[in-house]
Design a protein around this motif. Structure first.
Motif, PDB file in Angstrom:
ATOM      1  N   LYS A  63       0.826  -1.207   0.000  1.00  0.00           N
ATOM      2  CA  LYS A  63       0.000   0.000   0.000  1.00  0.00           C
ATOM      3  C   LYS A  63       0.862   1.259   0.000  1.00  0.00           C
ATOM      4  O   LYS A  63       0.554   2.230  -0.697  1.00  0.00           O
ATOM      5  N   ALA A  64       1.936   1.254   0.770  1.00  0.00           N
ATOM      6  CA  ALA A  64       2.829   2.415   0.800  1.00  0.00           C
ATOM      7  C   ALA A  64       3.500   2.620  -0.554  1.00  0.00           C
ATOM      8  O   ALA A  64       3.604   3.757  -1.035  1.00  0.00           O
ATOM      9  N   ARG A  65       3.960   1.538  -1.161  1.00  0.00           N
ATOM     10  CA  ARG A  65       4.572   1.650  -2.494  1.00  0.00           C
ATOM     11  C   ARG A  65       3.566   2.199  -3.498  1.00  0.00           C
ATOM     12  O   ARG A  65       3.874   3.092  -4.285  1.00  0.00           O
ATOM     13  N   ASP A  66       2.325   1.689  -3.452  1.00  0.00           N
ATOM     14  CA  ASP A  66       1.293   2.172  -4.370  1.00  0.00           C
ATOM     15  C   ASP A  66       0.982   3.650  -4.137  1.00  0.00           C
ATOM     16  O   ASP A  66       0.765   4.406  -5.083  1.00  0.00           O
ATOM     17  N   ALA A  72       3.424  10.134  -7.187  1.00  0.00           N
ATOM     18  CA  ALA A  72       4.439  10.502  -8.183  1.00  0.00           C
ATOM     19  C   ALA A  72       3.804  10.737  -9.551  1.00  0.00           C
ATOM     20  O   ALA A  72       4.243  11.616 -10.300  1.00  0.00           O
ATOM     21  N   GLU A  73       2.771   9.990  -9.861  1.00  0.00           N
ATOM     22  CA  GLU A  73       2.095  10.127 -11.159  1.00  0.00           C
ATOM     23  C   GLU A  73       0.887  11.055 -11.082  1.00  0.00           C
ATOM     24  O   GLU A  73       0.107  11.132 -12.017  1.00  0.00           O
ATOM     25  N   ARG A  74       0.726  11.722  -9.924  1.00  0.00           N
ATOM     26  CA  ARG A  74      -0.344  12.699  -9.703  1.00  0.00           C
ATOM     27  C   ARG A  74      -1.745  12.085  -9.787  1.00  0.00           C
ATOM     28  O   ARG A  74      -2.700  12.757 -10.130  1.00  0.00           O
ATOM     29  N   LEU A 105      11.605   6.985  -4.110  1.00  0.00           N
ATOM     30  CA  LEU A 105      10.714   8.087  -4.493  1.00  0.00           C
ATOM     31  C   LEU A 105       9.990   8.743  -3.326  1.00  0.00           C
ATOM     32  O   LEU A 105       9.437   9.818  -3.473  1.00  0.00           O
ATOM     33  N   GLY A 106       9.965   8.087  -2.188  1.00  0.00           N
ATOM     34  CA  GLY A 106       9.111   8.504  -1.080  1.00  0.00           C
ATOM     35  C   GLY A 106       9.251   9.934  -0.631  1.00  0.00           C
ATOM     36  O   GLY A 106       8.259  10.636  -0.446  1.00  0.00           O
ATOM     37  N   ARG A 107      10.473  10.395  -0.442  1.00  0.00           N
ATOM     38  CA  ARG A 107      10.662  11.760   0.060  1.00  0.00           C
ATOM     39  C   ARG A 107      10.085  12.805  -0.881  1.00  0.00           C
ATOM     40  O   ARG A 107       9.591  13.831  -0.449  1.00  0.00           O
ATOM     41  N   GLN A 108      10.144  12.530  -2.178  1.00  0.00           N
ATOM     42  CA  GLN A 108       9.633  13.487  -3.161  1.00  0.00           C
ATOM     43  C   GLN A 108       8.117  13.642  -3.068  1.00  0.00           C
ATOM     44  O   GLN A 108       7.575  14.658  -3.487  1.00  0.00           O
ATOM     45  N   VAL A 109       7.444  12.633  -2.518  1.00  0.00           N
ATOM     46  CA  VAL A 109       5.975  12.653  -2.484  1.00  0.00           C
ATOM     47  C   VAL A 109       5.436  12.568  -1.053  1.00  0.00           C
ATOM     48  O   VAL A 109       4.312  12.143  -0.828  1.00  0.00           O
ATOM     49  N   ASN A 110       6.251  12.971  -0.082  1.00  0.00           N
ATOM     50  CA  ASN A 110       5.843  13.036   1.328  1.00  0.00           C
ATOM     51  C   ASN A 110       5.524  11.686   1.961  1.00  0.00           C
ATOM     52  O   ASN A 110       4.626  11.582   2.793  1.00  0.00           O
ATOM     53  N   VAL A 111       6.259  10.656   1.590  1.00  0.00           N
ATOM     54  CA  VAL A 111       6.131   9.353   2.245  1.00  0.00           C
ATOM     55  C   VAL A 111       7.490   9.015   2.834  1.00  0.00           C
ATOM     56  O   VAL A 111       8.490   8.953   2.120  1.00  0.00           O
ATOM     57  N   THR A 112       7.522   8.822   4.157  1.00  0.00           N
ATOM     58  CA  THR A 112       8.757   8.557   4.876  1.00  0.00           C
ATOM     59  C   THR A 112       8.724   7.155   5.448  1.00  0.00           C
ATOM     60  O   THR A 112       7.693   6.704   5.948  1.00  0.00           O
TER      61      THR A 112
END
Length: 141
Positions: A63-66, A72-74, A105-112
């Motif tokens: 779920k986190a990866r999705d 990332a793909e908006r 990719l997480g940091r770029q989209v607010n997922v830590t």
């Protein structure tokens, strides 16, 4: 916040440290998902308010990866920061692939991502290299 890998011996404060990170994230208005390493570890998180606790590591990591991909793909419109804590997880190879994508990719989209573990053995180097490593000292007796 940076992705964090917390290592240490049992009793050194792995879960205690991760709980502090969870409380800080909730205090900042982030959503927090905790993956307890087993059904026996889940109750350790009962006193932390505002989090979601699960023992299903594969589902939570997927779920986190999705979420990372959707943001990332908006395709996802909720940009609320999200922290995923893997507290001494048991992960298979495909799970580590998903973790690697989250750290990429997480940091770029607010997922830590925060991982607690007793040893770095078994953690892919690409994952460990993309995280801040915090080594806890054994508790004084």
């Amino acid at each position: 916040m940076t992705h964090t890998l917390i290592t240490g011996r049992p009793g050194s404060g792995l879960t205690y440290t991760a709980k502090g990170i969870a409380r800080e994230a909730v205090g900042r208005g982030e959503s927090v998902t905790v993956v307890a390493g087993s059904e026996y570890r889940a109750p350790e998180w009962a006193n932390v308010e505002g989090i979601t606790v699960t023992i299903n590591a594969r589902r939570a990591v997927t779920k986190a990866r999705d979420l990372v991909y959707d943001r990332a793909e908006r395709r996802a419109y909720d940009e609320t920061p999200h922290t995923v804590i893997l507290d001494d997880p048991v992960l298979g190879e495909s799970d580590w692939d998903a973790v690697e994508r989250i750290t990429g990719l997480g940091r770029q989209v607010n997922v830590t991502l925060v991982i607690t573990t007793r040893t770095l053995r078994g953690i892919p180097r690409s994952v460990a290299d993309s995280m801040e490593v915090v080594e806890l000292e054994p508790a004084a007796v």
